[in-house]
Design a protein around this motif. Structure first.
Motif, PDB file in Angstrom:
ATOM      1  N   TRP A  54      -1.549  -9.113  -7.831  1.00  0.00           N
ATOM      2  CA  TRP A  54      -1.128  -9.161  -6.438  1.00  0.00           C
ATOM      3  C   TRP A  54      -2.325  -9.286  -5.498  1.00  0.00           C
ATOM      4  O   TRP A  54      -2.303 -10.068  -4.544  1.00  0.00           O
ATOM      5  N   ILE A  65       3.784 -10.764 -12.486  1.00  0.00           N
ATOM      6  CA  ILE A  65       5.228 -10.525 -12.532  1.00  0.00           C
ATOM      7  C   ILE A  65       5.738 -10.611 -13.960  1.00  0.00           C
ATOM      8  O   ILE A  65       6.489  -9.749 -14.432  1.00  0.00           O
ATOM      9  N   SER A 109       2.527   3.354 -20.473  1.00  0.00           N
ATOM     10  CA  SER A 109       3.443   2.740 -19.521  1.00  0.00           C
ATOM     11  C   SER A 109       2.784   2.583 -18.158  1.00  0.00           C
ATOM     12  O   SER A 109       3.212   1.776 -17.343  1.00  0.00           O
ATOM     13  N   LEU A 110       1.693   3.328 -17.913  1.00  0.00           N
ATOM     14  CA  LEU A 110       0.961   3.141 -16.662  1.00  0.00           C
ATOM     15  C   LEU A 110       0.089   1.894 -16.724  1.00  0.00           C
ATOM     16  O   LEU A 110      -0.344   1.384 -15.697  1.00  0.00           O
ATOM     17  N   HIS A 161       0.837  -1.204   0.000  1.00  0.00           N
ATOM     18  CA  HIS A 161       0.000   0.000   0.000  1.00  0.00           C
ATOM     19  C   HIS A 161       0.871   1.253   0.000  1.00  0.00           C
ATOM     20  O   HIS A 161       0.548   2.231  -0.666  1.00  0.00           O
ATOM     21  N   VAL A 172       0.574  -1.050 -17.012  1.00  0.00           N
ATOM     22  CA  VAL A 172       1.048  -2.231 -16.314  1.00  0.00           C
ATOM     23  C   VAL A 172       0.471  -2.320 -14.902  1.00  0.00           C
ATOM     24  O   VAL A 172       0.320  -3.394 -14.345  1.00  0.00           O
ATOM     25  N   TYR A 173       0.070  -1.154 -14.329  1.00  0.00           N
ATOM     26  CA  TYR A 173      -0.404  -1.177 -12.945  1.00  0.00           C
ATOM     27  C   TYR A 173      -1.685  -1.968 -12.768  1.00  0.00           C
ATOM     28  O   TYR A 173      -1.841  -2.667 -11.755  1.00  0.00           O
ATOM     29  N   MET A 200       6.768  -6.633  -3.466  1.00  0.00           N
ATOM     30  CA  MET A 200       5.863  -7.788  -3.532  1.00  0.00           C
ATOM     31  C   MET A 200       6.611  -9.091  -3.330  1.00  0.00           C
ATOM     32  O   MET A 200       6.141 -10.010  -2.677  1.00  0.00           O
ATOM     33  N   ASN A 207      -7.038  -8.853  -1.332  1.00  0.00           N
ATOM     34  CA  ASN A 207      -7.001  -7.497  -0.811  1.00  0.00           C
ATOM     35  C   ASN A 207      -8.098  -6.731  -1.540  1.00  0.00           C
ATOM     36  O   ASN A 207      -7.933  -6.336  -2.692  1.00  0.00           O
ATOM     37  N   ALA A 251       4.616  -7.545 -15.938  1.00  0.00           N
ATOM     38  CA  ALA A 251       5.316  -6.313 -15.585  1.00  0.00           C
ATOM     39  C   ALA A 251       6.685  -6.286 -16.240  1.00  0.00           C
ATOM     40  O   ALA A 251       7.067  -5.299 -16.876  1.00  0.00           O
ATOM     41  N   ALA A 252       7.423  -7.398 -16.129  1.00  0.00           N
ATOM     42  CA  ALA A 252       8.752  -7.447 -16.734  1.00  0.00           C
ATOM     43  C   ALA A 252       8.664  -7.254 -18.240  1.00  0.00           C
ATOM     44  O   ALA A 252       9.444  -6.513 -18.845  1.00  0.00           O
ATOM     45  N   LEU A 270       7.633  -1.809  -6.740  1.00  0.00           N
ATOM     46  CA  LEU A 270       6.493  -2.668  -6.447  1.00  0.00           C
ATOM     47  C   LEU A 270       6.894  -4.130  -6.560  1.00  0.00           C
ATOM     48  O   LEU A 270       6.554  -4.958  -5.718  1.00  0.00           O
ATOM     49  N   PHE A 271       7.651  -4.394  -7.589  1.00  0.00           N
ATOM     50  CA  PHE A 271       8.188  -5.725  -7.860  1.00  0.00           C
ATOM     51  C   PHE A 271       8.919  -6.258  -6.649  1.00  0.00           C
ATOM     52  O   PHE A 271       8.606  -7.312  -6.120  1.00  0.00           O
ATOM     53  N   ILE A 280      -0.567  -5.554 -12.506  1.00  0.00           N
ATOM     54  CA  ILE A 280       0.146  -5.899 -11.266  1.00  0.00           C
ATOM     55  C   ILE A 280      -0.816  -5.881 -10.088  1.00  0.00           C
ATOM     56  O   ILE A 280      -0.797  -6.771  -9.237  1.00  0.00           O
ATOM     57  N   MET A 281      -1.676  -4.847 -10.047  1.00  0.00           N
ATOM     58  CA  MET A 281      -2.605  -4.748  -8.923  1.00  0.00           C
ATOM     59  C   MET A 281      -3.539  -5.955  -8.903  1.00  0.00           C
ATOM     60  O   MET A 281      -3.752  -6.570  -7.847  1.00  0.00           O
ATOM     61  N   VAL A 295       6.804   6.860 -12.492  1.00  0.00           N
ATOM     62  CA  VAL A 295       5.640   5.991 -12.326  1.00  0.00           C
ATOM     63  C   VAL A 295       5.744   4.779 -13.241  1.00  0.00           C
ATOM     64  O   VAL A 295       5.457   3.652 -12.847  1.00  0.00           O
ATOM     65  N   GLY A 296       6.178   5.008 -14.486  1.00  0.00           N
ATOM     66  CA  GLY A 296       6.167   3.927 -15.459  1.00  0.00           C
ATOM     67  C   GLY A 296       7.292   2.936 -15.277  1.00  0.00           C
ATOM     68  O   GLY A 296       7.168   1.781 -15.671  1.00  0.00           O
ATOM     69  N   PHE A 312       1.862   1.971  -3.432  1.00  0.00           N
ATOM     70  CA  PHE A 312       0.764   2.526  -4.225  1.00  0.00           C
ATOM     71  C   PHE A 312       0.535   3.994  -3.883  1.00  0.00           C
ATOM     72  O   PHE A 312       0.275   4.818  -4.770  1.00  0.00           O
ATOM     73  N   PHE A 346      -0.366 -14.066  -9.514  1.00  0.00           N
ATOM     74  CA  PHE A 346       0.853 -13.355  -9.138  1.00  0.00           C
ATOM     75  C   PHE A 346       1.966 -13.600 -10.152  1.00  0.00           C
ATOM     76  O   PHE A 346       2.646 -12.663 -10.584  1.00  0.00           O
ATOM     77  N   VAL A 395       7.639  -3.518 -19.208  1.00  0.00           N
ATOM     78  CA  VAL A 395       8.722  -2.566 -18.981  1.00  0.00           C
ATOM     79  C   VAL A 395       9.811  -2.740 -20.038  1.00  0.00           C
ATOM     80  O   VAL A 395      10.348  -1.765 -20.573  1.00  0.00           O
ATOM     81  N   ILE A 430      -7.830  -3.136  -3.577  1.00  0.00           N
ATOM     82  CA  ILE A 430      -6.984  -3.165  -4.767  1.00  0.00           C
ATOM     83  C   ILE A 430      -7.558  -4.121  -5.801  1.00  0.00           C
ATOM     84  O   ILE A 430      -7.480  -3.870  -7.008  1.00  0.00           O
ATOM     85  N   VAL A 444       7.428   0.732 -10.756  1.00  0.00           N
ATOM     86  CA  VAL A 444       7.114  -0.663 -11.093  1.00  0.00           C
ATOM     87  C   VAL A 444       8.154  -1.588 -10.474  1.00  0.00           C
ATOM     88  O   VAL A 444       7.814  -2.624  -9.881  1.00  0.00           O
TER      89      VAL A 444
END
Lengths: 210, 332
Positions: free
Chosen positions: B131, B143, B120-121, A30, B123-124, A75, B75, B146-147, A71-72, B127-128, A63-64, A33, B139, B150, B78, A68
């Motif tokens: 997770w 992962i 590029s945002l 959190h 990806v969130y 997590m 969760n 995300a990789a 967060l990786f 991921i959210m 952010v991009g 985030f 999960f 990016v 999220i 990330v």
């Protein structure tokens, strides 16, 4: 003008609250985030004062990409339990004074920077720069960055490169006994090397040596 | 009062943009399945409505009436936020797409950077979702994606630099107008190919759909989602694909310009040309999905970092030295 200030205060309140939440929230994910929310509202503030290029780059880089990776790691490491231990248990509360000292130092450094600004007004005075206001934000940035500040710019690029190479060198380890495919080897294989036609004699079979 | 008038005007414009986008997302899903089926000599969805055109609407209706199941160990905040983020990010980027010289919601100076930042945002959301589901397959899928996203963003960024070197502006309309005489697909053809493949990877399309590889990860980050939340992921994904096609059309295929600047072609409005170019690119996307088998994960990473990134960097050097040597650098 009222609409402008409404937007300004909305974004700045979100930025401050999320910055507080980064440190306060129990769950580390959190926290990350909230950090992202903070970045986004700060870049909105950048866009509001007309620094659209800076705002967008902030979004792309922090952010991009950076957040990330944050967060990786967060997590994967399951830091949530660790953080609770640090603040709740008696044994490891020695982290808190260290953190307080560092944050006080940073706070005073910021004050010194702002104070220094005041005594050297010609360094960052907008009125002294011969800016053409018809040119877009990106253009004027490029005109300054690649002429007056080219050495500083190149130097910071070099520092980033060194840091990147350093990170790779620190984490790189050569593992033995890993099977790797060589693409050139695979593609350049021909039928004559791979396939062999044999006459199989009855009751004798073939002997294959490999 | 004047302020409210402008707000209502803007809302009206936004609705006028978003409703067609959402409808075309539904249609594009149908087109995707049809093309996929025809390549494999099947019929595809052909029952609901004429040629099965209403199939996507029927699917959407089904999703709306299904129950949304939220896993008890997830969760929750999220978990619910993830599809909303995906959907919102997929839709807000349409604000800067120019459908003609004047038909654009927000003609901002840094349009291409805005597009790049929003993609590029994206990806969130993944991921959210992965997770927050708090289970293994989502999960792992998160992962992976995300990789992957990016990595491929880096090469897309460098390709955008290539185009920007030839244009000299970050405004999308300027990029389109710079291609009046020559579409950038001709001088920058290798970059177009790399952009296309990177766009496939960026939107998690086959052959790079490893985040949801059903043979290994059940459905990746979407495993725990159901009902409307699943549909929102799905809509966001296809809206992103359309957006990537639009980006390709603007960067390389001349955006809303007509292919030949002679009389009968110039009568057709720019929006139609842009839509046709987007459709062309999308059909290519769908064909690739039908033809190419899935990549292995290490091959995917190798392709992104060891092939595309050096190649596009070398092309930046080539483009800039060519432009510099022949004094073609745009000055404005």
């Amino acid at each position: 003008m009222i609409a402008h200030s409404i937007f300004f205060y909305t974004f700045s309140i979100i930025a401050i609250i999320s910055a507080i939440m980064v440190t306060v929230s129990k769950n580390t994910v959190h926290s990350v985030f909230f950090l992202i929310l903070d970045f986004i509202s700060i870049s909105c503030l950048f866009i509001m004062i007309g620094a659209e290029f800076l705002g967008m780059i902030m979004l792309i880089v922090y952010v991009g990409a950076v957040a990330v990776l944050f967060l990786f790691v967060v997590m994967m490491l399951n830091v949530a339990q660790q953080k609770n231990q640090w603040f709740a248990s008696e044994a490891s509360s020695k982290h808190i004074p260290v953190g307080l000292i560092i944050s006080t130092i940073i706070f005073f450094e910021l004050i010194i920077v702002i104070g220094g600004w005041k005594y050297k007004p010609d360094l960052f005075d907008i009125n002294n720069t011969t800016n053409n206001f018809n040119v877009s934000n990106t253009h004027s940035l490029g005109q300054v960055l690649y002429t007056d500040y080219i050495h500083v710019f190149q130097l910071s690029g070099m520092i980033l490169l060194v840091a990147m190479i350093g990170a790779i060198v620190l984490t790189f380890r050569k593992r033995e006994g890993v099977k790797k495919q060589s693409y050139i080897k695979q593609i350049s294989r021909e039928r004559s090397e791979g396939v062999e036609l044999l006459d199989v004699k009855t009751n004798k079979g073939v002997k294959i040596d490999d | 009062m004047e302020y409210f008038n402008t707000v209502f005007q803007e809302v009206y414009k936004i609705l006028f943009l978003l409703v067609p986008v959402l409808i075309s997302v539904a249609m594009i899903v149908w087109l995707d399945r049809r093309v996929w089926a025809f390549v494999q000599k099947r019929q595809g969805p052909n029952v609901v409505g004429p040629f099965g055109l209403l199939q996507s609407l029927a699917d959407a209706l089904k999703y709306i009436f299904k129950e949304i199941i939220i896993p008890s160990t997830s969760n929750k905040v999220i978990f619910i936020l993830a599809p909303i983020v995906t959907m919102t990010l997929a839709l807000i980027s349409w604000a800067v797409i120019p459908f003609s010289a004047t038909l654009v919601l927000a003609d901002i100076n840094v349009g291409i950077l805005y597009l790049f930042a929003v993609s590029s945002l994206g990806v969130y959301g993944i991921i959210m979702g992965g997770w927050a589901s708090n289970s293994k397959y989502p999960f792992l899928g998160a992962i992976r994606s995300a990789a992957q996203m990016v990595s491929y963003e880096v090469s897309i960024g460098v390709i955008i630099i290539n185009v920007l070197l030839c244009v000299g502006s970050l405004n999308l309309n300027d990029i389109v107008e710079a291609q009046q005489n020559l579409w950038f697909i001709i001088p920058l053809f290798p970059m177009f190919v790399i952009f296309f493949i990177s766009a496939l990877a960026e939107t998690n399309r086959p052959p790079f759909d490893l985040p949801e590889a059903e043979a290994e990860l059940v459905a990746g980050y979407q495993t725990e989602y159901s009902g409307m939340m699943y549909a929102m992921f799905w809509l966001g994904e296809y809206a992103n694909i359309l957006l990537m096609c639009a980006m390709g059309a603007i960067l390389f295929l001349g955006g809303w310009m007509s292919p030949i600047e002679i009389y009968p072609f110039t009568l057709v409005p720019g929006a139609i040309w842009l839509i046709l170019k987007i459709l062309l690119l999308f059909i290519l996307f769908a064909l690739v999905k039908a033809i190419v088998p899935r990549y292995r994960y290490d091959q995917l990473m190798r392709l992104g970092w060891k092939v595309f990134l050096p190649l596009s960097l070398i092309w930046v050097v080539l483009t800039s030295s060519y432009l510099f040597y022949f004094n073609l650098l745009p000055t404005n």
